[in-house]
Enzyme design. Structure first.
Site: not given
Ligand code: GUN
Length: 288
Positions: A55, A99, A122
């Site tokens: 990311k 995350q 998100d």
């Molecule tokens: N963990 C797995 N998928 C995601 C996501 O789309 N966003 C976040 N913040 N954590 C994740």
């Protein structure tokens, strides 16, 4: 292999990322603003570390500011909440992503609700969930947004289609259903307790599989000509003693019947980060 068109998620994600980079450059030119994304990782989950690193790299490649916070697994909840409050205040941070999963002693719901909804890239904050459900402008979750872009790459107008979403998670299934309703599809959300899942899936002109069960959706369940979007990423043992990645759909079988299908890897996966960057750009643009 069958007649299905293979939906190239890698190429479509690259196109989205180019558009985001161009948008970020324009924002810089016109308002002197560099979109900034803060990614917070708590603990040492190896899969999460890989995601967070990619990311951050993608953020920089789009010409945006990447702020990374890696905290020890034992970080008290109050400390994480204080960091979020600080990121909420910062003028150079337009997007905040914590995350998941978080360590057990931290209440994920409380953490998500602490994020400023305007920075919630998100799309997990209840305000954004509510806005999406009521058809208002919202930051929508990245994976379902990516799935929608892939479906629309096959067929720009989805109105009136029977859409079957398999899975009812807050991250994928539920927001996917809302996005498809927004496109005027007739939406069915199937899940582990659904009776006659094959029969329900067979109605779908568009099928989105997000259950996390390797190759559960069989080719015989697919309506001929359907668009199949496979969100699953499952590591399974391979013949040579190594492992391989498979989706939630039995790809070879489904490709014999479907009109178009996403591969795993190279389908939905690359779209999630591309949509995260797009949400960050949109959040920066929306700043008054
Ligand atoms: N963990 C797995 N998928 C995601 C996501 O789309 N966003 C976040 N913040 N954590 C994740």
């Amino acid at each position: 292999m069958g007649a299905a068109r293979i939906i190239d998620g890698k190429a479509i994600a690259a196109a989205v990322r180019r558009e985001v980079a161009a948008g970020a450059a324009a924002l810089q030119r016109e308002r002197g603003l560099t979109p900034g994304l803060a990614v917070v990782l708590v603990g040492e989950n190896p899969a999460s570390q890989v995601y967070v690193r990619s990311k951050a790299k993608a953020t920089r490649e789009a010409g945006m500011l990447s702020i990374e916070h890696t905290l020890p697994a034992e970080t008290p909840e109050a400390e994480l909440l204080a960091l979020i409050a600080d990121l909420n205040r910062r003028g150079d941070v337009h997007g905040i992503l914590v995350q998941l999963p978080l360590p057990k002693h931290i209440d994920a719901g409380k953490v998500i609700e602490a994020i400023d909804p305007a920075k919630d890239v998100d799309g997990f904050h209840p305000v954004n969930v509510g806005r999406l459900a009521s058809g208002a402008k919202a930051l929508a979750p990245c994976t379902p947004t990516g799935c929608l872009i892939l479906a629309k790459s096959v067929r720009a107008e989805l109105a009136g289609l029977e859409a079957v979403v398999i899975g009812r998670s807050n991250i994928v299934g539920k927001p996917m259903a809302q996005l498809l309703l927004g496109e005027s599809c007739t939406v069915t959300v199937a899940h582990s307790r659904t009776r006659d899942l094959p029969g329900v899936v067979r109605r779908g002109d568009l099928v989105v599989a997000a259950v996390g069960r390797p190759e559960m959706v069989r080719g015989s369940w697919i309506k001929p000509g359907a668009i199949v979007i496979d969100v699953g990423i499952n590591r399974v043992p391979a013949a040579d003693g190594k492992t391989r990645l498979v989706g939630d759909v039995a790809y070879a079988e489904a490709a014999e019947v479907a009109g178009a299908i996403t591969p795993v890897p190279g389908g939905v996966g690359p779209m999630t980060i591309a949509c995260l960057l797009k949400n960050t750009l949109d959040a920066a643009k929306a700043k008054p």
